[in-house]
Design a protein around this motif. Structure first.
Motif, PDB file in Angstrom:
ATOM      1  N   ILE A  24       0.857  -1.179   0.000  1.00 51.74           N
ATOM      2  CA  ILE A  24       0.000   0.000   0.000  1.00 51.74           C
ATOM      3  C   ILE A  24       0.893   1.229   0.000  1.00 51.74           C
ATOM      4  O   ILE A  24       1.716   1.405   0.902  1.00 51.74           O
ATOM      5  CB  ILE A  24      -0.946   0.019   1.219  1.00 51.74           C
ATOM      6  CG1 ILE A  24      -1.890  -1.180   1.165  1.00 51.74           C
ATOM      7  CG2 ILE A  24      -1.733   1.323   1.265  1.00 51.74           C
ATOM      8  CD1 ILE A  24      -2.852  -1.269   2.325  1.00 51.74           C
ATOM      9  N   LYS A  25       0.724   2.061  -1.029  1.00 56.95           N
ATOM     10  CA  LYS A  25       1.484   3.307  -1.118  1.00 56.95           C
ATOM     11  C   LYS A  25       0.679   4.408  -0.448  1.00 56.95           C
ATOM     12  O   LYS A  25      -0.489   4.628  -0.773  1.00 56.95           O
ATOM     13  CB  LYS A  25       1.764   3.679  -2.564  1.00 56.95           C
ATOM     14  CG  LYS A  25       2.562   4.954  -2.703  1.00 56.95           C
ATOM     15  CD  LYS A  25       2.787   5.315  -4.154  1.00 56.95           C
ATOM     16  CE  LYS A  25       3.580   6.611  -4.235  1.00 56.95           C
ATOM     17  NZ  LYS A  25       3.692   7.056  -5.624  1.00 56.95           N
ATOM     18  N   LEU A  26       1.305   5.098   0.488  1.00 55.23           N
ATOM     19  CA  LEU A  26       0.671   6.182   1.238  1.00 55.23           C
ATOM     20  C   LEU A  26       1.409   7.486   0.969  1.00 55.23           C
ATOM     21  O   LEU A  26       2.640   7.501   0.901  1.00 55.23           O
ATOM     22  CB  LEU A  26       0.714   5.881   2.738  1.00 55.23           C
ATOM     23  CG  LEU A  26       0.026   4.593   3.168  1.00 55.23           C
ATOM     24  CD1 LEU A  26       0.569   4.114   4.483  1.00 55.23           C
ATOM     25  CD2 LEU A  26      -1.455   4.819   3.260  1.00 55.23           C
ATOM     26  N   THR A  27       0.661   8.572   0.816  1.00 56.11           N
ATOM     27  CA  THR A  27       1.260   9.883   0.595  1.00 56.11           C
ATOM     28  C   THR A  27       0.693  10.865   1.597  1.00 56.11           C
ATOM     29  O   THR A  27      -0.506  10.857   1.867  1.00 56.11           O
ATOM     30  CB  THR A  27       0.971  10.377  -0.842  1.00 56.11           C
ATOM     31  OG1 THR A  27       1.459   9.410  -1.762  1.00 56.11           O
ATOM     32  CG2 THR A  27       1.649  11.702  -1.111  1.00 56.11           C
ATOM     33  N   GLY A  28       1.557  11.693   2.137  1.00 49.97           N
ATOM     34  CA  GLY A  28       1.114  12.691   3.107  1.00 49.97           C
ATOM     35  C   GLY A  28       2.230  13.655   3.434  1.00 49.97           C
ATOM     36  O   GLY A  28       3.249  13.719   2.734  1.00 49.97           O
ATOM     37  N   TYR A  29       2.031  14.381   4.507  1.00 42.82           N
ATOM     38  CA  TYR A  29       2.994  15.396   4.922  1.00 42.82           C
ATOM     39  C   TYR A  29       3.620  14.987   6.250  1.00 42.82           C
ATOM     40  O   TYR A  29       2.930  14.570   7.165  1.00 42.82           O
ATOM     41  CB  TYR A  29       2.300  16.750   5.065  1.00 42.82           C
ATOM     42  CG  TYR A  29       1.793  17.277   3.744  1.00 42.82           C
ATOM     43  CD1 TYR A  29       2.641  17.981   2.894  1.00 42.82           C
ATOM     44  CD2 TYR A  29       0.489  17.045   3.347  1.00 42.82           C
ATOM     45  CE1 TYR A  29       2.183  18.447   1.677  1.00 42.82           C
ATOM     46  CE2 TYR A  29       0.024  17.519   2.127  1.00 42.82           C
ATOM     47  CZ  TYR A  29       0.881  18.217   1.296  1.00 42.82           C
ATOM     48  OH  TYR A  29       0.433  18.672   0.080  1.00 42.82           O
ATOM     49  N   ASN A  30       4.945  15.157   6.337  1.00 45.32           N
ATOM     50  CA  ASN A  30       5.644  14.819   7.572  1.00 45.32           C
ATOM     51  C   ASN A  30       5.598  15.969   8.562  1.00 45.32           C
ATOM     52  O   ASN A  30       4.860  16.937   8.362  1.00 45.32           O
ATOM     53  CB  ASN A  30       7.080  14.376   7.268  1.00 45.32           C
ATOM     54  CG  ASN A  30       7.893  15.471   6.608  1.00 45.32           C
ATOM     55  OD1 ASN A  30       7.490  16.622   6.524  1.00 45.32           O
ATOM     56  ND2 ASN A  30       9.066  15.089   6.131  1.00 45.32           N
ATOM     57  N   GLU A  31       6.408  15.904   9.616  1.00 45.78           N
ATOM     58  CA  GLU A  31       6.364  16.892  10.689  1.00 45.78           C
ATOM     59  C   GLU A  31       6.732  18.296  10.225  1.00 45.78           C
ATOM     60  O   GLU A  31       6.255  19.283  10.770  1.00 45.78           O
ATOM     61  CB  GLU A  31       7.318  16.512  11.834  1.00 45.78           C
ATOM     62  CG  GLU A  31       7.149  15.127  12.399  1.00 45.78           C
ATOM     63  CD  GLU A  31       7.950  14.082  11.642  1.00 45.78           C
ATOM     64  OE1 GLU A  31       9.010  14.404  11.067  1.00 45.78           O
ATOM     65  OE2 GLU A  31       7.501  12.942  11.601  1.00 45.78           O
ATOM     66  N   ILE A  32       7.581  18.390   9.221  1.00 49.76           N
ATOM     67  CA  ILE A  32       7.997  19.708   8.736  1.00 49.76           C
ATOM     68  C   ILE A  32       7.274  20.092   7.442  1.00 49.76           C
ATOM     69  O   ILE A  32       7.741  20.921   6.678  1.00 49.76           O
ATOM     70  CB  ILE A  32       9.533  19.781   8.575  1.00 49.76           C
ATOM     71  CG1 ILE A  32      10.038  18.673   7.662  1.00 49.76           C
ATOM     72  CG2 ILE A  32      10.229  19.741   9.905  1.00 49.76           C
ATOM     73  CD1 ILE A  32      11.524  18.775   7.341  1.00 49.76           C
ATOM     74  N   LYS A  33       6.139  19.480   7.228  1.00 54.27           N
ATOM     75  CA  LYS A  33       5.213  19.801   6.135  1.00 54.27           C
ATOM     76  C   LYS A  33       5.784  19.536   4.734  1.00 54.27           C
ATOM     77  O   LYS A  33       5.418  20.187   3.776  1.00 54.27           O
ATOM     78  CB  LYS A  33       4.724  21.250   6.222  1.00 54.27           C
ATOM     79  CG  LYS A  33       4.099  21.610   7.554  1.00 54.27           C
ATOM     80  CD  LYS A  33       2.882  20.787   7.846  1.00 54.27           C
ATOM     81  CE  LYS A  33       2.268  21.189   9.178  1.00 54.27           C
ATOM     82  NZ  LYS A  33       1.592  20.137   9.837  1.00 54.27           N
ATOM     83  N   ASP A  34       6.694  18.560   4.631  1.00 60.64           N
ATOM     84  CA  ASP A  34       7.181  18.110   3.334  1.00 60.64           C
ATOM     85  C   ASP A  34       6.322  16.944   2.869  1.00 60.64           C
ATOM     86  O   ASP A  34       6.041  16.034   3.647  1.00 60.64           O
ATOM     87  CB  ASP A  34       8.639  17.646   3.420  1.00 60.64           C
ATOM     88  CG  ASP A  34       9.611  18.785   3.614  1.00 60.64           C
ATOM     89  OD1 ASP A  34       9.257  19.926   3.254  1.00 60.64           O
ATOM     90  OD2 ASP A  34      10.716  18.528   4.132  1.00 60.64           O
ATOM     91  N   LYS A  35       5.928  16.977   1.597  1.00 56.19           N
ATOM     92  CA  LYS A  35       5.124  15.876   1.055  1.00 56.19           C
ATOM     93  C   LYS A  35       6.048  14.704   0.765  1.00 56.19           C
ATOM     94  O   LYS A  35       7.093  14.875   0.140  1.00 56.19           O
ATOM     95  CB  LYS A  35       4.411  16.323  -0.214  1.00 56.19           C
ATOM     96  CG  LYS A  35       3.423  15.320  -0.723  1.00 56.19           C
ATOM     97  CD  LYS A  35       2.625  15.871  -1.881  1.00 56.19           C
ATOM     98  CE  LYS A  35       1.582  14.847  -2.298  1.00 56.19           C
ATOM     99  NZ  LYS A  35       0.741  15.359  -3.370  1.00 56.19           N
TER     100      LYS A  35
END
Length: 142
Positions: free
Chosen positions: A100-111
Motif C-alpha cells: 500500500i502506497k501512502l502519501t502525506g505530509y511529515n512533521e515539517i510539512k514536506d510531502k
C-alpha cells in the motif's frame, strides 16, 4: 487457505480504499492491527493479523478492544503514516504480499510517500514500513 489468488480477489475489494485517509491505527493484539480509513464519505476498518496460525487481511465491521500498553512499533506507525492518504494498492507478483502506497505530509510539512508492506505468509507473516525508496524504516517482526 490464504494464497496469492485469494489475495488478488481481496485486493479488488480494497479498491474502495484508494484516495482514502488513514485516520487511526489501533493495536488489538500482539500481532493484530485495525487501520481505520475514511474513504468516499464512509469509514472502513482494515484488519491485519500477523498471527502465526491465522494470518489474514480483510475489511471488517466488528468492533475490537484495543490493548492498553501499545508497542513501540505501533507508535512508530502512528508517527509516520497516520493521516496519510492511500494512493495505490498492489500485489507483488502473484505472491502473498500486498503493498500500500501512502502519501502525506511529515512533521515539517514536506510531502512524501511511505509504503506499508503486508506479508501474509503464515508463520513468516510480517508488516514492514518503508520510505519512498523502499528502504526499511521498521518491521513488526525482526
Amino acid at each position: 487457505m490464504f494464497d496469492g489468488i485469494f489475495l488478488s480477489k481481496i485486493k479488488k475489494e480494497f479498491e474502495i480504499l484508494i484516495s482514502g485517509r488513514l485516520t487511526k491505527i489501533i493495536e488489538i493484539g500482539d500481532n493484530d492491527f485495525i487501520f481505520e480509513i475514511r474513504a468516499n464519505h464512509n469509514n472502513y476498518n482494515l484488519l491485519a493479523s500477523f498471527d502465526t496460525n491465522y494470518s489474514r487481511i480483510h475489511l471488517t465491521n466488528k468492533s475490537y478492544d484495543k490493548i492498553t500498553n501499545t508497542k513501540s512499533f505501533t507508535l512508530l506507525l502512528k508517527k509516520y503514516i497516520e493521516g496519510y492518504f492511500i494512493d495505490e494498492i498492489k500485489q507483488y507478483s502473484s505472491d502473498r504480499v500486498l503493498v500500500i502506497k501512502l502519501t502525506g505530509y511529515n512533521e515539517i510539512k514536506d510531502k512524501n510517500s511511505k509504503y506499508l508492506i503486508f506479508e501474509i505468509m503464515g508463520r513468516y507473516s510480517n508488516l514492514i514500513i518503508t520510505d519512498s525508496d523502499y528502504r526499511i524504516i521498521d518491521s513488526l517482526k525482526h
